[in-house]
Design a protein around this motif. Structure first.
Motif, PDB file in Angstrom:
ATOM      1  N   VAL A   1      17.099  19.435   4.265  1.00 16.72           N
ATOM      2  CA  VAL A   1      16.136  18.354   4.052  1.00 16.72           C
ATOM      3  C   VAL A   1      16.163  17.864   2.603  1.00 16.72           C
ATOM      4  N   LEU A   2      16.253  18.776   1.653  1.00 16.22           N
ATOM      5  CA  LEU A   2      16.269  18.368   0.242  1.00 16.22           C
ATOM      6  C   LEU A   2      17.476  17.506  -0.075  1.00 16.22           C
ATOM      7  N   VAL A   3      18.626  17.843   0.510  1.00 16.19           N
ATOM      8  CA  VAL A   3      19.825  17.029   0.297  1.00 16.19           C
ATOM      9  C   VAL A   3      19.645  15.657   0.935  1.00 16.19           C
ATOM     10  N   GLN A   4      19.062  15.627   2.132  1.00 17.90           N
ATOM     11  CA  GLN A   4      18.808  14.341   2.784  1.00 17.90           C
ATOM     12  C   GLN A   4      17.892  13.462   1.936  1.00 17.90           C
ATOM     13  N   GLU A   5      16.833  14.053   1.422  1.00 18.42           N
ATOM     14  CA  GLU A   5      15.910  13.278   0.598  1.00 18.42           C
ATOM     15  C   GLU A   5      16.617  12.683  -0.615  1.00 18.42           C
TER      16      GLU A   5
ATOM     17  N   LEU B   1      27.734  -2.515   4.294  1.00 15.68           N
ATOM     18  CA  LEU B   1      26.289  -2.300   4.347  1.00 15.68           C
ATOM     19  C   LEU B   1      25.765  -2.520   5.761  1.00 15.68           C
ATOM     20  N   ARG B   2      26.192  -3.610   6.407  1.00 17.23           N
ATOM     21  CA  ARG B   2      25.693  -3.935   7.738  1.00 17.23           C
ATOM     22  C   ARG B   2      26.209  -2.963   8.801  1.00 17.23           C
ATOM     23  N   CYS B   3      27.500  -2.596   8.685  1.00 19.88           N
ATOM     24  CA  CYS B   3      28.127  -1.824   9.757  1.00 19.88           C
ATOM     25  C   CYS B   3      27.966  -0.318   9.603  1.00 19.88           C
ATOM     26  N   THR B   4      27.735   0.166   8.394  1.00 16.84           N
ATOM     27  CA  THR B   4      27.742   1.609   8.164  1.00 16.84           C
ATOM     28  C   THR B   4      26.406   2.126   7.643  1.00 16.84           C
ATOM     29  N   VAL B   5      25.902   1.521   6.566  1.00 17.68           N
ATOM     30  CA  VAL B   5      24.727   2.071   5.895  1.00 17.68           C
ATOM     31  C   VAL B   5      23.458   1.845   6.712  1.00 17.68           C
ATOM     32  N   VAL B   6      23.204   0.606   7.130  1.00 16.24           N
ATOM     33  CA  VAL B   6      21.959   0.287   7.836  1.00 16.24           C
ATOM     34  C   VAL B   6      21.833   1.038   9.160  1.00 16.24           C
ATOM     35  N   PRO B   7      22.869   1.069  10.017  1.00 13.07           N
ATOM     36  CA  PRO B   7      22.724   1.845  11.262  1.00 13.07           C
ATOM     37  C   PRO B   7      22.414   3.324  11.021  1.00 13.07           C
ATOM     38  N   LEU B   8      23.008   3.912   9.976  1.00 14.25           N
ATOM     39  CA  LEU B   8      22.723   5.321   9.691  1.00 14.25           C
ATOM     40  C   LEU B   8      21.271   5.504   9.259  1.00 14.25           C
ATOM     41  N   LEU B   9      20.729   4.565   8.498  1.00 15.74           N
ATOM     42  CA  LEU B   9      19.322   4.653   8.100  1.00 15.74           C
ATOM     43  C   LEU B   9      18.407   4.516   9.313  1.00 15.74           C
ATOM     44  N   HIS B  10      18.746   3.607  10.231  1.00 15.15           N
ATOM     45  CA  HIS B  10      17.957   3.479  11.463  1.00 15.15           C
ATOM     46  C   HIS B  10      17.940   4.794  12.222  1.00 15.15           C
ATOM     47  N   LYS B  11      19.097   5.369  12.421  1.00 11.61           N
ATOM     48  CA  LYS B  11      19.207   6.600  13.192  1.00 11.61           C
ATOM     49  C   LYS B  11      18.433   7.739  12.527  1.00 11.61           C
ATOM     50  N   THR B  12      18.567   7.819  11.191  1.00  8.70           N
ATOM     51  CA  THR B  12      17.880   8.886  10.474  1.00  8.70           C
ATOM     52  C   THR B  12      16.369   8.724  10.562  1.00  8.70           C
ATOM     53  N   ALA B  13      15.877   7.504  10.389  1.00 10.68           N
ATOM     54  CA  ALA B  13      14.430   7.267  10.418  1.00 10.68           C
ATOM     55  C   ALA B  13      13.839   7.528  11.797  1.00 10.68           C
ATOM     56  N   VAL B  14      14.580   7.216  12.846  1.00 12.81           N
ATOM     57  CA  VAL B  14      14.060   7.380  14.205  1.00 12.81           C
ATOM     58  C   VAL B  14      14.170   8.827  14.676  1.00 12.81           C
ATOM     59  N   ASP B  15      15.305   9.478  14.393  1.00 13.92           N
ATOM     60  CA  ASP B  15      15.589  10.790  14.987  1.00 13.92           C
ATOM     61  C   ASP B  15      15.026  11.974  14.214  1.00 13.92           C
ATOM     62  N   THR B  16      14.786  11.819  12.924  1.00 14.40           N
ATOM     63  CA  THR B  16      14.390  12.981  12.135  1.00 14.40           C
ATOM     64  C   THR B  16      13.015  13.504  12.536  1.00 14.40           C
ATOM     65  N   THR B  17      12.834  14.784  12.358  1.00 10.79           N
ATOM     66  CA  THR B  17      11.527  15.395  12.588  1.00 10.79           C
ATOM     67  C   THR B  17      10.812  15.717  11.281  1.00 10.79           C
ATOM     68  N   ALA B  18      11.482  15.458  10.144  1.00 11.35           N
ATOM     69  CA  ALA B  18      10.897  15.727   8.824  1.00 11.35           C
ATOM     70  C   ALA B  18      10.231  14.459   8.312  1.00 11.35           C
ATOM     71  N   ALA B  19       8.961  14.536   8.035  1.00 15.26           N
ATOM     72  CA  ALA B  19       8.222  13.356   7.574  1.00 15.26           C
ATOM     73  C   ALA B  19       8.787  12.816   6.271  1.00 15.26           C
ATOM     74  N   ALA B  20       9.164  13.724   5.346  1.00 18.08           N
ATOM     75  CA  ALA B  20       9.689  13.267   4.054  1.00 18.08           C
ATOM     76  C   ALA B  20      10.999  12.506   4.230  1.00 18.08           C
ATOM     77  N   VAL B  21      11.842  12.944   5.151  1.00 22.06           N
ATOM     78  CA  VAL B  21      13.103  12.248   5.396  1.00 22.06           C
ATOM     79  C   VAL B  21      12.840  10.869   5.981  1.00 22.06           C
TER      80      VAL B  21
END
Length: 750
Positions: free
Chosen positions: A566-570, A588-608
């Protein structure tokens, strides 16, 4: 021995004989092939090295006797064609055993020595023979202080070529600040076309290395800005003294002709004895060059080569540098000085003559005037010097600057009073320098155990200001970069490297440091990856092109976003903004943004989740319509499942950031329907409710301002009618035409 054993022995002997014959045949074939290639090169006038290397267009340096050679950078051609400079550096960093793909090619145009008729054929042939002998001696010597030849001298009808390890400049180039290369740049195109046999395209502008004809001005600027610190001069002088000790004691040679044109600084910052230094060497198995420089007493027979014959007469050596520059040659070699006085028959020269030459070079490189004066130092290549001029130079010699103590001992007029090459480093000028002592430790860094290396690095904390930018790049960073392969030292070395890299230019960082960091960027995990991620902004500042950043740095950031810790993710999510502004919009459109969407939706850590949403809000100004739609969908999913106050506020912030970019239509149709229900989130406190209200009010205000600016004006209100009687009102059964049942004022919109 039984019959079976005898048969086995015979079979084994036959196999060994067959293998030896096969290897001998291959060796003979290779030798024959090389001889045929050399013969073909000689016949056609095309240099073989121009077929094996891609030569850059500008002249990078000069050197050799009288700086006759033009030195150009070159890249070894790969199997599939050219090899880029960055790719070559990355390959060398990943595999230290990879042959050097970057070299320097030293070119001498023989026609330039004969076309103008200034030199006789005998003089030219004598000059060329000196160069051949010099290359032959260099090829037999292997020492870190002697410039390494990659292959033997190559000669055609029109050119002589030498291929060496990469060279930055000769000491003569540095003293002249590159001004001596102007003429060579003008002659470069014509000479190169002849050297390649007409295939000028092979060496015109090497697009793969980023060097072309327009880079000729960059070479002069690079040398003009090259300022040698006292620490670098000391370290280089100590290296040259060590090389002289090897030449004197192990090779049994006395160079007799060491001068700035024969001292080179390599591309790695090493100071070495280079091309031309061995042309006049005496000693060794064959006795070396037996010709003397000095002349006998006035009236004696004048030899073929010499300086001056009397106080009043000047001997012109001719435009060709058949003898070294007198300003760097020991008195006993110029004047025939022995214990019997000037004019006596000189004894066999000793290594002290080379120590004198080194002292004169060091005195000048340390920022002082030429030791014996400009006239003596300019005698090479067509100048003239008389015995009287040389004696005046000796009488007027002044040892100045911090190096005066050691140079006065190295350049004593009496050779018996000079210190030896082994004693040079013991002088106080060297021994009392803390920075030089640290550089010596770093030179032998790999030989220490891990604990000793760690202790030494700890002792240098806060003392890195001892090293200037050039010393940091060439002497300090290389051993530290090597230690990146030691897992135990990575946590200690990596922050030091990233801090020291701030002294580098973006180009130097990409060429020197980044290729060594590349393997670590791919494999780092845990704390090491976190350290790398904290320096993402530094990488963005130092890496010049988005393509290079995407190749080396961005994958590490994306791995950090998806890391299990989690600390590395943050930390990775906090650095996404710095990385996003360095990459191309498509990435940015094809790689970075989709990964941020996935991380924000799937994570169980509030800080992430919070950090992922913050990152989306910061890069929202780069969004287009597809990113708006995908981000709003992700925000709806998050808001439906996580009503925590921190998440609600971040969702609202992303919606507001997108509304500022997407316009009022996006705000009214997508952002407000998402944001308004957030006011009812149960976890909000009063301050957060006020913030949500203020943000919603700002969205509505932007929509209102945009609509008001484009909407037609409202019609004027109707004139007021006289009050009607109750009876009239009841009779009419309704309201008057001008009544406003909601009290909102104004007329209805048409």
């Amino acid at each position: 021995m039984d019959l079976k054993s005898i048969k086995g022995a015979l079979k084994s002997a036959a196999g060994k004989a067959s293998k030896a014959a096969h290897e001998a045949g291959i060796s003979a074939y290779a030798s024959a092939k090389g001889a045929v290639a050399n013969a073909a090169s000689t016949a056609t006038g095309a240099l073989r090295c121009t077929r094996e290397y891609d030569l850059d267009s500008p002249v990078a340096a000069s050197g050799g006797p009288g700086c006759l050679f033009s030195v150009v950078d070159a890249t070894r051609r790969g199997k599939g064609g050219t090899t880029s400079k960055t790719a070559a550096a990355a390959a060398a960093a990943a595999d230290p055993t990879t042959p050097n793909s970057r070299v320097s090619v030293w070119l001498l145009d023989k026609r330039a020595l004969t076309e103008d008729g200034r030199h006789s054929k005998e003089e030219v042939e004598q000059m060329l023979q000196l160069i051949r002998d010099d290359a032959s001696r260099m090829l037999r010597l292997r020492h870190p202080g002697v410039l390494r030849l990659e292959q033997p001298l190559e000669e055609t009808r029109t050119h002589i070529a030498l291929v060496t390890e990469p060279v930055f400049a000769s000491a003569a180039d540095i003293l002249a600040k590159g001004a001596n290369l102007a003429g060579k740049q003008r002659e470069r195109a014509k000479s190169l076309e002849q050297a390649t046999g007409g295939a000028a395209g092979a060496a015109g502008g090497d697009s793969s290395s980023g060097r072309g004809p327009s880079a000729s001005g960059e070479t002069g600027a690079r040398l003009a800005s090259a300022k040698l610190s006292q620490l670098e001069v000391k370290h280089g002088a100590a290296a040259l003294a060590g090389a002289l000790r090897f030449v004197h004691e192990s090779a049994g040679l006395v160079l007799r002709g060491l001068n700035p044109g024969c001292v080179v600084v390599t591309s790695r910052g090493d100071w070495k004895i280079g091309v031309g230094a061995f042309a006049h060497a005496r000693g060794g198995a064959d006795g070396g060059n037996r010709a003397d420089f000095y002349l006998g007493p006035s009236g004696a027979a004048t030899p073929a080569v010499g300086y001056g014959s009397s106080d009043s007469e000047a001997y012109v050596t001719g435009p060709l540098p058949l003898v070294p520059s007198a300003g760097y040659v020991a008195p006993e070699l110029v004047l025939g000085v022995t214990t019997g006085g000037y004019g006596a028959v000189a004894a066999e020269p000793t290594g002290s003559a080379d120590v004198f030459s080194l002292g004169a070079i060091v005195h000048e490189l340390a920022g002082n005037p030429p030791l014996l004066g400009e006239a003596c130092c300019a005698s090479v290549g067509g100048g003239e010097v008389g015995e009287g001029e040389y004696r005046r130079g000796l009488r007027n010699a002044r040892f100045v600057g911090g190096c005066a103590s050691v140079v006065s001992r190295m350049c004593a007029e009496d050779p018996m009073k000079r210190i030896g090459s082994a004693e040079v480093e013991r002088d106080a000028w060297f021994a009392n320098d803390v920075g030089l002592a640290a550089l010596r430790e770093l030179d032998g860094f790999i030989q220490k155990d891990v604990l000793a290396r760690a202790a030494f690095l700890q002792s240098l904390q806060g003392r890195w200001d001892l090293f200037d930018a050039r010393v940091t790049q060439y002497r300090v960073l290389p051993p530290l970069l090597t230690e990146l392969r030691t897992p135990e030292l990575q946590p200690l070395v990596l922050p030091l490297i990233l801090n020291l890299a701030e002294r580098q230019t973006p180009e130097d960082f990409s060429e020197w440091t980044l290729p060594h960091l590349a393997p670590l960027l791919v494999t780092a995990t845990g704390h090491t990856l976190g350290t790398i991620l904290k320096s993402t902004a530094k990488f963005a500042d130092r890496v010049p092109s988005p393509e290079t950043f995407e190749l080396f740095v961005l994958p590490a950031v994306l791995r950090g976003v998806a890391a299990p810790e989690v600390l590395v993710q943050e930390e990775a999510l906090r650095q996404v903004t710095a990385a996003a502004h360095k990459v191309t919009p498509e990435t940015l459109r094809c790689t970075v943004v989709p990964l941020l969407h996935k991380t924000a939706v799937d994570t169980t850590a509030a800080a992430v989740r919070v950090n992922a949403l913050v990152a989306l809000g910061k890069i929202a100004p780069c969004f287009s319509v597809p990113e708006f739609d995908a981000t709003l969908d992700a925000l709806h999913r998050i808001a439906a499942n996580d009503r925590a106050a921190a998440t609600v506020m971040c969702v609202l912030g992303v919606a507001d950031a997108m509304g500022k970019v997407g316009g009022v239509n996006l705000i009214a149709s997508r952002c407000l329907p998402l944001a308004c229900p957030l006011m009812l989130a149960p976890g909000l406190n009063r301050a957060q409710i006020e913030t949500v209200s203020r943000v919603l009010g700002g969205m509505l205000r932007r929509v209102e301002e945009a609509r008001v600016a484009t909407a037609p004006p409202a019609p004027p209100p109707p004139k007021k009618q006289p009050p009607a009687s109750v009876e009239a009102t009841g009779a009419s059964g309704g309201m008057g035409d001008g009544a406003d049942p909601f009290g909102m004022g104004g007329g209805a919109d048409p």
